[in-house]
Structures are given as structure tokens and as C-alpha cells.
Design a protein around this motif. Structure first.
Motif, short mmCIF file in Angstrom:
data_model
loop_
_atom_site.label_atom_id
_atom_site.label_comp_id
_atom_site.label_asym_id
_atom_site.label_seq_id
_atom_site.Cartn_x
_atom_site.Cartn_y
_atom_site.Cartn_z
N LYS A 103 11.77 -8.01 -5.60
CA LYS A 103 11.87 -7.26 -6.85
C LYS A 103 12.95 -6.22 -6.72
CE LYS A 103 8.99 -4.84 -10.24
NZ LYS A 103 7.65 -4.34 -10.55
N ARG A 104 13.82 -6.16 -7.72
CA ARG A 104 14.84 -5.12 -7.77
C ARG A 104 14.78 -4.50 -9.16
NH1 ARG A 104 20.98 -6.53 -6.28
NH2 ARG A 104 20.06 -6.73 -4.20
N GLY A 105 14.19 -3.31 -9.24
CA GLY A 105 13.96 -2.72 -10.56
C GLY A 105 12.96 -3.58 -11.33
N ARG A 139 -1.41 -0.91 1.79
CA ARG A 139 -1.51 -2.18 2.51
C ARG A 139 -0.16 -2.57 3.12
NH1 ARG A 139 -2.18 -8.24 0.04
NH2 ARG A 139 -2.66 -9.33 1.99
N PHE A 140 -0.24 -3.16 4.31
CA PHE A 140 0.92 -3.68 5.02
C PHE A 140 0.65 -5.12 5.40
CE2 PHE A 140 2.53 -4.74 9.27
CZ PHE A 140 3.89 -4.60 9.09
N LEU A 141 1.53 -6.04 4.99
CA LEU A 141 1.39 -7.45 5.34
C LEU A 141 2.73 -7.97 5.80
CD1 LEU A 141 0.01 -10.31 5.27
CD2 LEU A 141 0.77 -10.46 2.89
N MET A 153 6.95 -10.26 3.55
CA MET A 153 6.63 -8.87 3.82
C MET A 153 6.12 -8.23 2.54
SD MET A 153 8.91 -5.79 5.49
CE MET A 153 10.05 -5.69 4.09
N ARG A 154 4.97 -7.59 2.64
CA ARG A 154 4.36 -6.93 1.48
C ARG A 154 3.99 -5.51 1.89
NH1 ARG A 154 3.47 -5.01 -2.87
NH2 ARG A 154 1.89 -5.63 -4.40
N LEU A 155 4.58 -4.53 1.23
CA LEU A 155 4.28 -3.12 1.48
C LEU A 155 3.83 -2.49 0.17
CD1 LEU A 155 7.44 -2.14 3.58
CD2 LEU A 155 5.22 -2.88 4.45
N ARG A 156 2.66 -1.89 0.17
CA ARG A 156 2.18 -1.19 -1.01
C ARG A 156 1.52 0.11 -0.57
NH1 ARG A 156 -1.89 -4.13 -2.47
NH2 ARG A 156 -3.44 -2.56 -1.94
N LEU A 208 5.39 9.71 -3.32
CA LEU A 208 5.94 8.53 -2.66
C LEU A 208 5.24 7.30 -3.21
CD1 LEU A 208 7.53 7.13 -0.29
CD2 LEU A 208 5.49 7.50 1.10
N HIS A 209 6.02 6.31 -3.61
CA HIS A 209 5.46 5.04 -4.08
C HIS A 209 6.30 3.91 -3.52
CE1 HIS A 209 3.48 2.08 -6.56
NE2 HIS A 209 4.64 1.68 -7.04
N ILE A 210 5.67 3.05 -2.74
CA ILE A 210 6.35 1.90 -2.16
C ILE A 210 5.62 0.65 -2.64
CG2 ILE A 210 6.99 0.69 -0.04
CD1 ILE A 210 6.89 3.42 1.38
N ASP A 211 6.36 -0.27 -3.25
CA ASP A 211 5.77 -1.52 -3.73
C ASP A 211 6.80 -2.63 -3.53
OD1 ASP A 211 4.22 -3.45 -4.83
OD2 ASP A 211 4.21 -2.67 -6.86
#
Length: 278
Positions: free
Chosen positions: A46-48, A200-202, A218-221, A232-235
């Protein structure tokens, strides 16, 4: 019949203590990460507001990338112009040097966290299955080890994380790590802050050669705050595939390689191939 087949698999897996299994797998990951490999691959992320598919290529000067698809379609004239401008900026020598230094610092932090996994957690068997390639895949549950003292702020995140990991016992490699924060934790990753419960980290890895594995998902949320005041928001959700070894290239050669990749991608679409096909 299924029960008869499953029984010896469970018995075989439990001959190796789970901590020993994880320690051996982590040692192989660290050994692999210390080597230099040059590959090209596709990445969906995802980019934007958009979902993009790009082709990446590793060079001795860093990774060079080019977007091939946006939301499943080839770039239109305006998007192509914007992508050309982005690539010119990203491949400026000074910018590439800064990015390469940043990536090296991230790699060092990642190695530090990876090496801490066997000591940071306790492990217990969940199950063992035979993978499509015949390898034995062992799923382990992990929880924070009582009394563990994190050696750095990066590793402190492990004190609030539990989840499951999968070890390829045949290759002795980590296949998947899936962890969730069950309480807020402080962290450090070049900055100081706090990550909130529920993050969550996958990460999933795949075998490219018998000695080299690389990331396939890789999934970071995470949500949290930085320096008390800033949210801070990481998705991030990235999928990587179509890995191919490449020769050492200059940045200019890498750009030419990516341009040819875009032409080939568009030719496939013209012949009716699925845009996101693996």
C-alpha cells in the motif's frame, strides 16, 4: 489412517527441545543475513490510498525500484511522469547513500532482535505437519520468558509480545513469526516511544536456495506515540514474490533493467495475463 501418519510426525518433532530448535533456526537466519545476495523481485504494498506492484532490484549501492501497476492497472501518462520524478530523486547518489546507511542501521537492529528471540521467550509445541516440499514444519507457541532482561530498547518490545512461530525443522529455518502485543511497551528504533496493546507483527519467509531464504510477506500494524507528544500509526502489508538472482549492476543499469521489466509487464497485460498474477 491420518492419525497413524500424524503420530510419528509428532513424536519425531518432540525429540528436539523447542528452545534448541529455535536457537538453531535463528543461528541459520543470522548466518544467512550476514551474506551478500543480489536479487530482483516483485513487491505488492500500500502506498497512500493505492495498492502498487513494483519491481525491485538490489545493487551494491542499494535497492532500486519502479512501480509497474497501480490498483491492478499499468501507469497512465501522469502516473508514469510522477514515477519517473520519484525514481530520479530516489536514485540521486547522495539520497542512495543516506538510504543505504539507514537500511544498514535497520538491518543491525533487526539482527539484534533476531538474536534475542531464543532468550526472550519460552516455547512450547503446538503441532507438526509435512509441508508441500516434504519438509517438517513445526509450530511453536511463544510467551515472554520470566526474568528476561532486554539488552536494548529495541528488544524490550518482546517483553509484551506473545504468539506463534513456525520452524522448518528439515532446513532448520524460521518460516513464520506472528506476534501480538498483549500490553503497552516502550521501544527504541532510532527514536523513543511507546507501542500500544494489540499491535501485531507478522513475517513469513520462503526458500530461494538451500542456503538463502528471503521475505515473502510482512505485516506490521502498530499504534503508539513518539516522544510523548506525537502519535504513531504503522499499517504496512507487503507481499514479495518472483525472486530472481541478478548480476552486480550500476544504478543506471538497474534503471534500464527496471524499464525493461515494465515493458515486459505491459506486454503480458496486452496478451491478457492477470495483472497481479504470481
Amino acid at each position: 489412517m491420518a492419525a497413524l501418519l500424524a503420530a510419528p510426525i509428532r513424536a519425531r518433532a518432540q525429540k528436539i527441545p523447542p528452545e534448541t530448535l529455535v536457537r538453531k533456526a535463528v543461528a541459520n537466519e543470522l548466518k544467512d543475513d550476514s551474506q551478500t545476495y543480489l536479487y530482483s523481485w516483485k513487491e505488492r504494498k500500500k502506498r497512500g490510498p493505492d495498492i502498487v506492484v513494483e519491481r525491485d532490484v538490489q545493487t551494491p549501492h542499494g535497492v532500486v525500484s519502479r512501480v509497474l501497476l497501480i490498483n491492478g492497472k499499468p501507469l497512465n501518462a501522469a502516473q508514469k511522469s510522477a514515477e519517473e520524478a520519484r525514481m530520479r530523486k530516489a536514485t540521486d547518489p547522495a539520497q542512495m547513500r543516506r538510504k543505504q546507511r539507514s537500511d544498514q542501521e535497520d538491518d543491525a537492529r533487526t539482527s539484534k532482535m533476531l538474536s534475542a528471540i531464543p532468550d526472550a521467550f519460552t516455547f512450547s509445541y503446538v503441532n507438526t505437519v509435512r509441508g508441500p516440499n516434504g519438509h517438517m514444519l513445526v509450530t511453536l507457541k511463544f510467551t515472554p520468558r520470566p526474568g528476561f532482561e532486554p539488552p536494548s530498547r529495541e528488544v524490550k518490545v518482546f517483553t509484551g509480545m506473545h504468539g506463534e512461530l513456525v520452524v522448518d525443522e528439515t532446513a532448520m529455518r524460521l518460516v513464520k513469526v506472528d506476534g501480538t502485543l498483549f500490553h503497552d511497551v516502550d521501544f527504541g528504533w532510532g527514536i523513543f516511544g511507546r507501542l500500544y496493546k494489540g499491535g501485531r507483527f507478522l513475517i513469513e519467509k520462503t526458500e530461494l536456495t538451500p542456503t538463502h531464504w528471503d521475505t515473502s510477506r510482512m505485516r506490521l500494524r502498530f499504534d503508539g506515540k513518539i516522544l510523548i507528544f506525537k502519535s504513531l500509526h504503522i499499517d504496512d502489508d507487503e507481499t514479495d514474490w518472483d525472486y530472481h538472482p541478478v548480476p552486480s549492476m550500476t544504478v543506471a543499469e538497474a534503471i534500464h533493467f527496471l524499464n525493461r521489466s515494465e515493458t515486459a509487464q505491459n506486454a503480458k497485460l496486452a496478451r491478457g495475463s492477470s495483472p497481479g498474477a504470481r
